[in-house]
Design an enzyme around this catalytic site. Sequence first.
Site, PDB file in Angstrom:
ATOM      1  N   PRO A  15       0.824  -1.207   0.000  1.00 36.71           N
ATOM      2  CA  PRO A  15       0.000   0.000   0.000  1.00 36.71           C
ATOM      3  C   PRO A  15       0.863   1.263   0.000  1.00 36.71           C
ATOM      4  O   PRO A  15       1.587   1.531   0.945  1.00 36.71           O
ATOM      5  CB  PRO A  15      -0.803  -0.105   1.297  1.00 36.71           C
ATOM      6  CG  PRO A  15      -0.561  -1.467   1.829  1.00 36.71           C
ATOM      7  CD  PRO A  15       0.718  -1.936   1.247  1.00 36.71           C
ATOM      8  N   GLU A  16       0.797   2.002  -1.106  1.00 43.16           N
ATOM      9  CA  GLU A  16       1.413   3.324  -1.193  1.00 43.16           C
ATOM     10  C   GLU A  16       0.266   4.322  -1.354  1.00 43.16           C
ATOM     11  O   GLU A  16      -0.878   3.952  -1.127  1.00 43.16           O
ATOM     12  CB  GLU A  16       2.410   3.360  -2.362  1.00 43.16           C
ATOM     13  CG  GLU A  16       3.482   2.279  -2.220  1.00 43.16           C
ATOM     14  CD  GLU A  16       4.436   2.179  -3.402  1.00 43.16           C
ATOM     15  OE1 GLU A  16       4.647   3.182  -4.090  1.00 43.16           O
ATOM     16  OE2 GLU A  16       4.952   1.074  -3.634  1.00 43.16           O
TER      17      GLU A  16
END
Length: 281
Positions: A2-3
């Site tokens: 998750p960015e």
Amino acid sequence: MPELPEVETIVRDLRAQIVAKKINSVDVFNPGTVNDLKFADKVQGRKVISINRYGKNIVIELSDIFIVIHLKMTGQLVWRDAKQTLAGGHPITKVGLELPNKFTRVGFKIGAGKLYFNDVRKFGWVHLMNSDELCKYLNKLGVEPLTKQFTASHLNAIIKNRTTAIKKVLLDQSLIVGLGNIYVDEALWLAGILPERSAKSLTSAELKALHQAIKKVLKLSIKNRGTSFSDYRDGLGAKGGNFKFLKVYNRNGAPCLKCGTVINKKKLGGRGTHWCVICQH
DNA sequence: GTACTTGTTAAACT
DNA sequence: TAGTTTAACAAGTA
């Protein structure tokens, strides 16, 4: 992992489900995930006022306290409605998709549904903060790359005195938030810059190209609801669609989409780094 | 059994 | 002092 685009997708999904609803109860399955022995007691019975993203952090505002969540590498935040359906309203028929499962660290009953924080590797956390603690925490974060504060001159101020590799600078959350290993490699390929170039060595033209490339790769991925390799899921438990739009990340051995040369991969600063030897200088 | 994956931070450097 | 580098964390997968 998750960015920014993945966290943004989750927050938008959950906003439609949990805002203005009451947290009826909380189950802490893994005490190490939370920072307060009385986490459940302090959260139960409160109403969700808002949910927002700051860098890769998710902040859920309650009446006078905040739940701050970081997914780190394998964290998920998945909503299940009262009917326990998947995204699109499809009922769960597949074994393995039931929640909670053995990787569920915290569960919230909110309104008529449930919100699950799952995390295989236990790097992620769910912390309770008051407004002072939240301010202090958020003040350490750098500029949001999709706001108008993030200008080319702002990026120039960040890189102009740094001798370290541009990739490392872009990964530093105290300078610019939201970029991780995937989108840094994507942005540097798009801008035609070698990941190991000293940050201060960038020309004015390269700086402008990088500034635009960062915004472009993030916006594209948000549009596609994020990149799923293995663990990332959106707020409703579905995979993101950006994987097939990646230009270099995870494409080592495959042809460069600009020139056809085989994409390289090596470690830089301990991270897998993908680049084209012809297109990036 | 070993290498590999990565976001963040503390600690040890220069 | 500020910038930089490295190790550490965790645990499943190949």
